[in-house]
Design a protein around this motif. Structure first.
Motif, PDB file in Angstrom:
ATOM      1  N   ALA A 180       8.734  11.878   5.858  1.00 23.32           N
ATOM      2  CA  ALA A 180       8.292  10.496   6.023  1.00 23.32           C
ATOM      3  C   ALA A 180       9.453   9.540   6.217  1.00 23.32           C
ATOM      4  O   ALA A 180       9.265   8.428   6.711  1.00 23.32           O
ATOM      5  CB  ALA A 180       7.476  10.077   4.804  1.00 23.32           C
ATOM      6  N   ARG A 227       2.622  11.486   1.145  1.00 22.06           N
ATOM      7  CA  ARG A 227       3.436  11.916   2.274  1.00 22.06           C
ATOM      8  C   ARG A 227       4.408  12.999   1.826  1.00 22.06           C
ATOM      9  O   ARG A 227       4.530  13.284   0.637  1.00 22.06           O
ATOM     10  CB  ARG A 227       4.209  10.715   2.864  1.00 22.06           C
ATOM     11  CG  ARG A 227       3.339   9.787   3.713  1.00 22.06           C
ATOM     12  CD  ARG A 227       4.066   8.495   4.027  1.00 22.06           C
ATOM     13  NE  ARG A 227       4.140   7.631   2.867  1.00 22.06           N
ATOM     14  CZ  ARG A 227       4.892   6.526   2.811  1.00 22.06           C
ATOM     15  NH1 ARG A 227       5.637   6.185   3.848  1.00 22.06           N
ATOM     16  NH2 ARG A 227       4.901   5.781   1.722  1.00 22.06           N
ATOM     17  N   GLU A 250      -1.321   1.335  -0.821  1.00 17.23           N
ATOM     18  CA  GLU A 250      -0.732   0.770   0.392  1.00 17.23           C
ATOM     19  C   GLU A 250       0.000   1.865   1.168  1.00 17.23           C
ATOM     20  O   GLU A 250       0.836   2.571   0.613  1.00 17.23           O
ATOM     21  CB  GLU A 250       0.230  -0.358   0.025  1.00 17.23           C
ATOM     22  CG  GLU A 250       0.775  -1.106   1.227  1.00 17.23           C
ATOM     23  CD  GLU A 250       1.618  -2.302   0.803  1.00 17.23           C
ATOM     24  OE1 GLU A 250       2.752  -2.409   1.270  1.00 17.23           O
ATOM     25  OE2 GLU A 250       1.121  -3.113  -0.014  1.00 17.23           O
ATOM     26  N   ASP A 280       2.366   2.153   3.585  1.00 18.36           N
ATOM     27  CA  ASP A 280       3.787   2.207   3.915  1.00 18.36           C
ATOM     28  C   ASP A 280       4.681   2.038   2.706  1.00 18.36           C
ATOM     29  O   ASP A 280       5.851   1.660   2.829  1.00 18.36           O
ATOM     30  CB  ASP A 280       4.124   1.122   4.949  1.00 18.36           C
ATOM     31  CG  ASP A 280       3.417   1.380   6.272  1.00 18.36           C
ATOM     32  OD1 ASP A 280       3.189   2.557   6.585  1.00 18.36           O
ATOM     33  OD2 ASP A 280       3.096   0.406   6.970  1.00 18.36           O
TER      34      ASP A 280
END
Length: 312
Positions: free
Chosen positions: A177, A193, A223, A225
């Protein structure tokens, strides 16, 4: 052993009456037949000589006399020395052992040999893969299913197909990621991720996050990101500061007065210094807040307070 008057036959240094010259094995008369013998043994007819002293054909089992063939540790009649699969005469050409017999080159390649997975043809020189038993390839057919390059050294297989290290990584390995590169081993899963362990670093100080306890840059749970933040950076750079003592506020809940966040233990009555846990009032002139208990004392002493009250 009787005396011979008249015509006689001479054989093996001896004289014989014609009627007495018979095969020493089956007794058939030999006066008008071809006579055979071996190592000063008795006279034999051709049939008995073959049965006793000639090698047997590997195919028809008949005695092999004359121009036979010796191969595969046995003898063969010239007419029986044929391919065991197509019956083509083998002559003096090349042959291959198969099922206790011999086969021609054509049958050996098309029928006997294992078939190459790559091209489907018989393979004499083969490459195998231990993790894919029962399959063989010509060396030139042992190729990556993606880039078609001949495989040498390290390779991988998936769903019955072969891949070079590069193509396997680009097609099947998870991507980090952080750097976007494939992760061959030592993958770390966090924040929904996958990361290289060396890429899982604090978003603020860039040092590796090695503790199981860490924080994120997410403004709200889930969230997409969000990035990891180490505990020291979270405390020093992310947590709000108390308006009273200036230390970080680690607790989930806190007191808020005039837009400033404070530790609950720091939000105290101006008069009695006790933490305010219910209603409070602001003193006239903005000189702090007082708890409900101290309000009565102040008003009885003639000290005015604003009509402001609140709860934590």
């Amino acid at each position: 052993g009787k005396g011979i008057a008249g015509q006689c036959l001479e054989l093996m240094g001896k004289h014989w009456h014609g009627a007495c010259l018979t095969c020493g094995e089956c007794g058939v008369g030999l006066e008008k037949q071809r006579i055979m013998s071996k190592d000063e043994g008795p006279p034999l007819c051709v049939a008995c000589y073959g049965d006793l002293h000639l090698p047997k054909c590997g195919r028809c089992s008949a005695p092999v006399a004359g121009d036979g063939v010796v191969a595969l540790e046995r003898s063969w009649c010239e007419g029986c020395w044929v391919c065991g699969l197509c019956d083509q005469r083998l002559g003096t050409g090349s042959f291959w052992r198969h099922d206790d017999g011999a086969v021609c080159h054509g049958c050996y390649v098309s029928i006997v040999l294992e078939k190459c997975v790559g091209c489907g043809l018989g393979a004499e020189e083969t490459v195998t893969c231990e993790s894919m038993p029962g399959k063989v390839w010509h060396p030139e057919c042992f190729r990556c299913s993606a880039c078609k390059e001949v495989l040498e050294g390290r390779f991988h297989h998936k769903d019955g197909s072969l891949y070079c290290a590069g193509c396997y990584a680009s097609h099947f390995l998870p991507r980090c990621a952080s750097c976007g590169k494939p992760i061959a081993d030592g993958a770390l899963t966090a924040l929904d991720r996958t990361w290289h362990q060396s890429c899982f670093t604090c978003a603020l100080c860039r040092k590796p996050v090695t503790s199981k306890r860490f924080h994120t840059t997410a403004a709200s749970p889930g969230e997409g990101d969000a990035l990891p933040v180490c505990d020291p950076c979270h405390e020093a750079k992310v947590l709000p500061r108390c308006g009273a003592c200036a230390r970080p506020i680690k607790e989930r809940s806190c007191a808020v007065f005039k837009g400033q966040k404070m530790h609950r233990e720091c939000f105290c009555c101006r008069e009695c210094k006790a933490p305010i846990d219910s209603k409070y009032f602001e003193k006239e002139g903005g000189e702090g807040v007082v708890c409900q208990g101290c309000v009565a004392k102040d008003t009885s002493s003639g000290i005015m307070v604003k009509g402001v009250k609140g709860t934590r």
